[in-house]
Design an enzyme around this catalytic site. Sequence first.
Site, PDB file in Angstrom:
ATOM      1  N   GLU A 178       0.805  -1.236   0.000  1.00  0.00           N
ATOM      2  CA  GLU A 178       0.000   0.000   0.000  1.00  0.00           C
ATOM      3  C   GLU A 178       0.838   1.286   0.000  1.00  0.00           C
ATOM      4  O   GLU A 178       0.614   2.213   0.779  1.00  0.00           O
ATOM      5  CB  GLU A 178      -0.962  -0.004   1.204  1.00  0.00           C
ATOM      6  CG  GLU A 178      -1.860  -1.226   1.242  1.00  0.00           C
ATOM      7  CD  GLU A 178      -2.848  -1.227   2.406  1.00  0.00           C
ATOM      8  OE1 GLU A 178      -2.824  -0.304   3.235  1.00  0.00           O
ATOM      9  OE2 GLU A 178      -3.663  -2.178   2.475  1.00  0.00           O
ATOM     10  N   GLU A 198      -5.915 -10.886  -0.919  1.00  0.00           N
ATOM     11  CA  GLU A 198      -6.691 -10.680   0.317  1.00  0.00           C
ATOM     12  C   GLU A 198      -8.198 -10.666   0.046  1.00  0.00           C
ATOM     13  O   GLU A 198      -8.945  -9.882   0.568  1.00  0.00           O
ATOM     14  CB  GLU A 198      -6.272  -9.354   0.971  1.00  0.00           C
ATOM     15  CG  GLU A 198      -4.786  -9.226   1.203  1.00  0.00           C
ATOM     16  CD  GLU A 198      -4.397  -7.942   1.905  1.00  0.00           C
ATOM     17  OE1 GLU A 198      -5.283  -7.262   2.437  1.00  0.00           O
ATOM     18  OE2 GLU A 198      -3.193  -7.614   1.942  1.00  0.00           O
TER      19      GLU A 198
HETATM   20  C1  XIL Z   1      -5.539  -6.479   8.635  1.00  0.00           C
HETATM   21  C2  XIL Z   1      -5.869  -7.678   9.530  1.00  0.00           C
HETATM   22  O1  XIL Z   1      -6.884  -8.461   8.927  1.00  0.00           O
HETATM   23  C3  XIL Z   1      -6.289  -7.186  10.910  1.00  0.00           C
HETATM   24  O2  XIL Z   1      -6.501  -8.303  11.764  1.00  0.00           O
HETATM   25  C4  XIL Z   1      -5.209  -6.284  11.478  1.00  0.00           C
HETATM   26  O3  XIL Z   1      -5.650  -5.766  12.701  1.00  0.00           O
HETATM   27  C5  XIL Z   1      -4.891  -5.133  10.515  1.00  0.00           C
HETATM   28  O4  XIL Z   1      -4.533  -5.651   9.227  1.00  0.00           O
HETATM   29  N1  XIL Z   1      -4.769  -4.747   3.928  1.00  0.00           N
HETATM   30  C6  XIL Z   1      -3.703  -5.490   4.307  1.00  0.00           C
HETATM   31  C7  XIL Z   1      -3.812  -6.397   5.466  1.00  0.00           C
HETATM   32  O5  XIL Z   1      -2.679  -5.535   3.600  1.00  0.00           O
HETATM   33  O6  XIL Z   1      -2.570  -6.583   6.137  1.00  0.00           O
HETATM   34  C8  XIL Z   1      -4.861  -5.913   6.449  1.00  0.00           C
HETATM   35  O7  XIL Z   1      -5.044  -6.952   7.407  1.00  0.00           O
HETATM   36  C9  XIL Z   1      -6.166  -5.634   5.731  1.00  0.00           C
HETATM   37  C10 XIL Z   1      -5.966  -4.565   4.687  1.00  0.00           C
END
Ligand code: XIL
Length: 386
Positions: free
Chosen positions: A175, A291
């Site tokens: 990101e 994701e």
């Molecule tokens: C999120 C997790 O799911 C949560 O449990 C944590 O508190 C924060 O991070 N994009 C990403 C992930 O790249 O690492 C994030 O995951 C969600 C958004």
Amino acid sequence: MKDHARNSSSNLTRRDLLRTGSAALAASVLSTPLAWAAASDADITGRNSLKAHAHKHGLLTGFAVNVHLLRTDPVYTRILTEQASILVPELALKWVALRPAPDKFDFTDADTFVDFAHKHKIKLRGHTLAWHESIPSWFEATVTKENARHFLEEHIATVVGRYKGKMQSWDVVNEAILPKDKQPGGFRDSPWYKRLGPEYIDIAFRAARQADPKLILTYNDYGVEYDNEEDGERRKVILEFLRSLKTKGVPLDAVGIQSHIKAGSPSTIGKGLREYMAAVREMGLQIYLTELDVNEDDLAYNDVAKRDETIAATYRDFLNVALAEPSVKDLLIWGVGDSHTWLNDGPTHHRKQPNRPQRSLPFDNDYRPKPAFFAIRDAFDHRAKA
Ligand code: XIL
């Protein structure tokens, strides 16, 4: 939240059946609706599993893993071994989990994750070496412009080095692009950016390549999925950024599309995503869907069956576009069951349905496969017809 999956005619839940490790046996013994449920569960393992259908079409598939559940929930771990050919830790490889102090590393959770996957011969992704979130509280006051490069290079050498040869790929940088931060090049004004400028990205990829030359080094980001103005701008800026990395000879092998999509979105998924993936492919890069989950907060109706069908259709429509791209190699879902989706974490005041936990993932609170599971599995087979 009421356990919708608990069967009214029996105190046994599917979780109990699976815990015995003999769902099929239980199905032959029990003459309750749960027997049907248990029997239908047998339809999703082996050649009927997500990983089997993915493999038939040249893909790896799996989930983001919660290490606490790995330690405590045998039904959860059974689903991981039955369904996944690749896994990524949801939290265990982030700075906040690994770095309790500036001069300390804690690999307890990460080792549990890696050892589990290694034992079950499941491939692994690492996530993530440089991100603006999930960073430890000591970072802000300790990491300066002068020592930031040392902290970043030391972290990557230590963490990537520890698992050298065990990881398929790493999300090296996560990101890094946010045009609304108005920085040159559209970079996010993140803690690393504030200290090192965009150079932190080059430093991170070069350090990762040095730590494990066989790793697939991935740049991971979100907001490229929809045919709308914001995603269109993000796709344009990210592609320019990726081309600049390739021009500079920065080691980069793959691009992650986070794939956090929305049920009931007013925007379509099609031309923009197809063109983005084709442009990434033309740079010689692989694509991972890293994701995947469906945010259903916008759905105005509460009927569970209707929501589940809409969520499944959202998965299907996105995957029918994304999986048609031949460079897509991995599909990871951001969680297994609804009881642990990140979409139900944190404050609810900003949500349209604040009192309604989301049903975003392939399995429900009792690990019953929902329509979303079958939509994802069917999408693998749809790829062959694309
Ligand atoms: C999120 C997790 O799911 C949560 O449990 C944590 O508190 C924060 O991070 N994009 C990403 C992930 O790249 O690492 C994030 O995951 C969600 C958004």
